[in-house]
Design an enzyme around this catalytic site. Structure first.
Site: not given
Ligand code: NAP
Length: 284
Positions: A48, A92, A115
């Protein structure tokens, strides 16, 4: 279906948009929270960072020890929610067992939820109150739809079978497919006679990740079907999908492989969501 090339193209477009935003004095910024020392999580996070750096998005990593309390983690998120320089927040997964994942997701400001898993954003998706370019949708389903669009794969009137019912993949994808007028069947580990379902699919999506005990064989696929492999399995250190690619590719009209299909699309959709979050912050 070549997700890698499409993702590279989209990254160039995103980089150009980031440049324009920066010219207005704003730097799109993603804060990533990594809890613990899990090797795969660390690899995903460095991926990322690389992606963000490539397109000019500022990447800020917040590393916490695996013994961090839920309260401390929620405290950090509250701080990031209030930081006007942070546009997107990404936590995460997986989190250590003593931390409630859903509580953490729900604590992120819906405008910074890159997300797309916050109840507000999930609600908007299910009520049809969303626009793909302006709202925060989960990255993998969004990437899959984008990939199918690129190949002009029409979903209207098609029977789509999805093997996965998670909040991250199967459920949001089912809604996006429904919105494109597909008929959708969602399968999971308790679905009896799975093969009966999959053989009817015009579009088959598999996101199981349980190789070798679960493999989508050519027997499970209808001739001419579109097959999207999402599964990630490390076999002898090598990344493989759920699908028996060599055999299934002879039967399918289109197939998204692993690696090089949905993976790169998911990653680029996160960058796209950071841009959406930046736009939402600007409009605030
Ligand atoms: P998950 O929550 O573990 O979901 C797995 C799903 O597969 C569940 O719905 C499970 O059913 C179902 N399943 C398990 N065994 C099965 C079987 N024998 N027959 C039929 N269904 C079965 O995992 P996830 O987070 O959704 O991810 C799924 C896979 O996709 C993983 O390999 C993950 O690495 C991969 N993934 C890839 C990307 C990407 O960008 N390429 C993104 C996200 C996920 P139950 O609900 O009944 O347990």
């Amino acid at each position: 279906m070549d997700g890698k090339t499409l993702a590279e193209e989209l990254k160039r477009e995103i980089a150009a948009r980031v440049k324009t935003i920066k010219e207005r004095g704003l730097t799109p910024t993603l804060a990533t929270v990594l809890v613990g020392d899990d090797t795969s999580s660390r690899t995903y996070v460095s991926g990322k960072r690389r992606d963000c750096e490539e397109v000019g998005i500022d990447f800020k990593l917040h590393k916490l020890s695996s013994s961090v309390t839920e309260r401390e983690l929620l405290g950090l998120i509250e701080k990031l929610n209030g930081d006007y320089k942070v546009h997107g927040i990404f936590v995460q997964l997986p989190l250590p067992k003593h931390i409630n994942r859903k509580k953490v997701t729900a604590s992120i400001s819906p405008r910074k939820d890159v997300d797309g898993l916050h109840p507000y954003n999930v609600g908007k998706l299910w009520l049809g109150m969303y626009e793909s370019e302006n709202d925060l949708l989960p990255c993998t389903p969004k990437g899959i739809v984008k990939l199918l669009d690129r190949y002009n794969i029409e979903l209207e009137g098609k029977l789509a079978v999805i093997i996965n019912r998670s909040d991250l993949v199967g459920k949001p994808l089912a809604k996006l497919f429904l919105d494109r007028n597909a008929t959708v069947v969602v399968c999971h580990s308790k679905t009896p006679e799975l093969e009966k379902q999959t053989r009817t699919a015009d579009v088959l999506v598999s996101a199981v990740g349980r190789r070798p005990s679960f493999v989508v064989s050519e027997k499970m696929v209808k001739k001419g079907a579109v097959v999207v492999d999402v599964g990630m399995n490390y076999v002898g250190g090598k990344l493989q999908g759920d699908v028996d690619f060599e055999r299934v590719k002879e039967k399918a009209s289109y197939i998204a492989p692993v690696p090089g299909g949905v993976g790169p699309m998911t990653r680029v959709m996160l960058l796209h969501n950071v841009l959406i979050a930046t736009k939402l912050a600007e409009g605030a």
